[in-house]
Write an enzyme that holds these catalytic residues in place. Structure first.
Site, PDB file in Angstrom:
ATOM      1  N   CYS A 141      18.407  -5.202 -24.827  1.00  0.00           N
ATOM      2  CA  CYS A 141      19.129  -4.872 -23.584  1.00  0.00           C
ATOM      3  C   CYS A 141      19.928  -3.573 -23.736  1.00  0.00           C
ATOM      4  CB  CYS A 141      20.046  -6.024 -23.199  1.00  0.00           C
ATOM      5  SG  CYS A 141      20.990  -6.721 -24.580  1.00  0.00           S
ATOM      6  N   HIS A 221      27.447  -6.005 -20.964  1.00  0.00           N
ATOM      7  CA  HIS A 221      27.922  -5.018 -21.932  1.00  0.00           C
ATOM      8  C   HIS A 221      28.465  -3.814 -21.153  1.00  0.00           C
ATOM      9  CE1 HIS A 221      25.372  -7.061 -24.890  1.00  0.00           C
ATOM     10  NE2 HIS A 221      24.281  -6.696 -24.291  1.00  0.00           N
TER      11      HIS A 221
HETATM   12  P1  NAD Z   1      17.241 -17.974 -26.356  1.00  0.00           P
HETATM   13  O1  NAD Z   1      17.844 -18.625 -27.526  1.00  0.00           O
HETATM   14  O2  NAD Z   1      17.953 -18.033 -25.045  1.00  0.00           O
HETATM   15  O3  NAD Z   1      15.783 -18.529 -26.116  1.00  0.00           O
HETATM   16  C1  NAD Z   1      14.870 -18.707 -27.154  1.00  0.00           C
HETATM   17  C2  NAD Z   1      13.924 -19.844 -26.798  1.00  0.00           C
HETATM   18  O4  NAD Z   1      13.013 -20.020 -27.887  1.00  0.00           O
HETATM   19  C3  NAD Z   1      14.636 -21.173 -26.590  1.00  0.00           C
HETATM   20  O5  NAD Z   1      14.014 -21.842 -25.518  1.00  0.00           O
HETATM   21  C4  NAD Z   1      14.393 -21.905 -27.913  1.00  0.00           C
HETATM   22  O6  NAD Z   1      14.371 -23.312 -27.743  1.00  0.00           O
HETATM   23  C5  NAD Z   1      13.020 -21.401 -28.286  1.00  0.00           C
HETATM   24  N1  NAD Z   1      12.760 -21.474 -29.725  1.00  0.00           N
HETATM   25  C6  NAD Z   1      13.637 -21.568 -30.741  1.00  0.00           C
HETATM   26  N2  NAD Z   1      12.989 -21.595 -31.911  1.00  0.00           N
HETATM   27  C7  NAD Z   1      11.667 -21.527 -31.621  1.00  0.00           C
HETATM   28  C8  NAD Z   1      10.505 -21.543 -32.398  1.00  0.00           C
HETATM   29  N3  NAD Z   1      10.551 -21.592 -33.732  1.00  0.00           N
HETATM   30  N4  NAD Z   1       9.313 -21.475 -31.766  1.00  0.00           N
HETATM   31  C9  NAD Z   1       9.220 -21.375 -30.426  1.00  0.00           C
HETATM   32  N5  NAD Z   1      10.306 -21.372 -29.626  1.00  0.00           N
HETATM   33  C10 NAD Z   1      11.516 -21.442 -30.225  1.00  0.00           C
HETATM   34  O7  NAD Z   1      16.980 -16.452 -26.783  1.00  0.00           O
HETATM   35  P2  NAD Z   1      16.884 -15.215 -25.829  1.00  0.00           P
HETATM   36  O8  NAD Z   1      18.266 -14.735 -25.535  1.00  0.00           O
HETATM   37  O9  NAD Z   1      15.968 -15.505 -24.707  1.00  0.00           O
HETATM   38  O10 NAD Z   1      16.259 -14.129 -26.807  1.00  0.00           O
HETATM   39  C11 NAD Z   1      14.868 -14.011 -27.014  1.00  0.00           C
HETATM   40  C12 NAD Z   1      14.573 -12.624 -27.531  1.00  0.00           C
HETATM   41  O11 NAD Z   1      14.974 -11.672 -26.540  1.00  0.00           O
HETATM   42  C13 NAD Z   1      15.325 -12.234 -28.810  1.00  0.00           C
HETATM   43  O12 NAD Z   1      14.529 -11.364 -29.557  1.00  0.00           O
HETATM   44  C14 NAD Z   1      16.530 -11.480 -28.270  1.00  0.00           C
HETATM   45  O13 NAD Z   1      17.092 -10.597 -29.208  1.00  0.00           O
HETATM   46  C15 NAD Z   1      15.903 -10.748 -27.103  1.00  0.00           C
HETATM   47  N6  NAD Z   1      16.841 -10.348 -26.069  1.00  0.00           N
HETATM   48  C16 NAD Z   1      17.844 -11.174 -25.655  1.00  0.00           C
HETATM   49  C17 NAD Z   1      18.730 -10.741 -24.686  1.00  0.00           C
HETATM   50  C18 NAD Z   1      19.881 -11.587 -24.236  1.00  0.00           C
HETATM   51  O14 NAD Z   1      20.884 -11.053 -23.817  1.00  0.00           O
HETATM   52  N7  NAD Z   1      19.805 -12.890 -24.274  1.00  0.00           N
HETATM   53  C19 NAD Z   1      18.567  -9.483 -24.095  1.00  0.00           C
HETATM   54  C20 NAD Z   1      17.492  -8.680 -24.488  1.00  0.00           C
HETATM   55  C21 NAD Z   1      16.640  -9.122 -25.493  1.00  0.00           C
END
Ligand code: NAD
Length: 343
Positions: A141, A221
């Protein structure tokens, strides 16, 4: 051409990408994976989204909760052209060998290292370089926000030097086990933070140094951006250039839009789903020019800013269109980006 897409991980990013795919005429959502049954599964089912267990040993968990799964991640992969990995940061890399086994293309998120895909993506900056690629990483992000603004200003005025202070939200709103709750935490104490080097994975020629702090906030942010440019620019020059980009919104603080909570409240009053703001928000009054030196402050809705980038990455990798402007227009129209956020 309709591309068949799976999503591995249905959390903050995964569920938003799923909703965005459902709005694309050239894409089909084959299904999503979950590790365990919870309210998110219930909502996915109500939307008609097929659920797959993340591994075979977890199928029983879903059966016990009365949630019908269509199979496992491997069954999902058999029916997909491309998988969007939305598992927590660092986990995605461990899935790459499975994606390879089923010969599906994969998009990774910003929590993974650049090397997992060997290519880091932002739609404005390098769409054409993503065309036909097997693996792409959509940057985080914070890096997405920096890519958008620095690309626009560099193209118009040439950036000699960028210095950015990032004030990072401590956690997403639902993350009740994360913090800080009573501290401002340098992230890290040393300089630079990882954001500058990450930006260079997309825009290698930009001279950038970043410093980051995590604060007790969950909404957005904020970045304080200081630039030295080759061609001097007035404040209205900067505003005119940035206004040309649909994913950048310049807002005035005059009508009370003077904080992250006010921006979020505006999105809520507009009726935006989940109060998402995929646009980068720049405060008009913060844009200040001293000839070759420009200042601005911007707010980044971390949960939604990368969603349109993922949709464009799919179009580029699957060669749906080789024209970045066409993909960006299709994505923005379908997601209502830019239209209503006008103050
Ligand atoms: P999150 O924790 O909200 O979601 C992750 C999902 O994956 C959950 O549903 C969880 O149950 C599932 N999960 C956990 N372990 C797993 C496994 N071993 N196999 C399959 N599924 C599994 O995370 P998020 O915030 O959606 O982040 C996901 C990616 O996006 C990360 O790389 C993060 O850095 C990136 N990201 C996040 C944001 C943010 O602000 N949340 C912004 C931009 C990028």
């Amino acid at each position: 051409m309709v591309v068949r897409i799976g999503i591995n991980g249905y959390g903050t990013i995964g569920k938003r990408i799923a909703d965005a795919i459902l709005k694309q005429k050239d894409m089909e959502l084959v299904g999503i994976t979950k590790t365990k049954p919870n309210f998110e599964c219930k909502i996915a089912m109500e939307k008609g989204i097929s659920i797959f267990a993340s591994s075979s040993d977890r199928v029983k968990l879903f059966e016990e909760a009365g949630i019908k799964v269509k199979g496992t991640l491997e069954d999902l992969l058999k029916n997909c052209d491309i998988i969007v990995d939305c598992t927590p940061g660092g986990i995605g890399a461990s899935y790459k060998s499975i994606y390879e086994k089923y010969n599906v293309k994969a998009i990774f998120q910003g929590g993974e290292k650049h090397d997992v895909a060997g290519f880091s993506f932002n739609a404005y900056c390098n769409y054409k370089e993503a065309i036909g690629r097997k693996y792409v990483r959509v940057v985080s992000c914070n890096t997405t926000a920096l890519c958008r603004v620095l690309y626009a200003i560099d193209k118009a005025f040439g950036i000699r030097k960028a210095r950015v202070v990032l004030i990072r939200r401590g956690a997403d709103p639902h993350e009740d086990s994360k913090g800080p709750i009573n501290s401002i935490v340098p992230d890290p104490v040393s300089i630079p933070s990882h954001h500058g080097p990450d930006l260079n994975k997309v825009l290698p020629h930009i001279n950038i140094t970043t410093i980051a702090f995590a604060v007790p906030e969950t909404l957005m942010h904020v970045h304080v951006v200081n630039l030295e440019v080759n061609n001097s620019a007035t404040e209205s020059d900067v505003i005119n250039i940035l206004s040309k980009y649909s994913r950048i919104k310049i807002v005035s603080a005059k009508l009370g839009l003077d904080s992250t909570s006010a921006i979020i409240e505006y999105a809520r009053d507009l009726g935006r789903k989940r109060y998402d703001i995929p646009e980068l928000i720049i405060w008009k009054e913060s844009i200040k020019s001293y000839g070759n030196e420009i200042y601005l402050s911007q707010a980044v809705h971390q949960e939604s800013i990368v969603i349109p980038e993922n949709i464009d990455a799919i179009r580029a990798m699957m060669k749906i269109t080789e024209d970045p402007e066409e993909s960006i227009r299709l994505t923005d129209e379908s997601l209502g980006i830019g239209g209503d956020f006008n103050i």
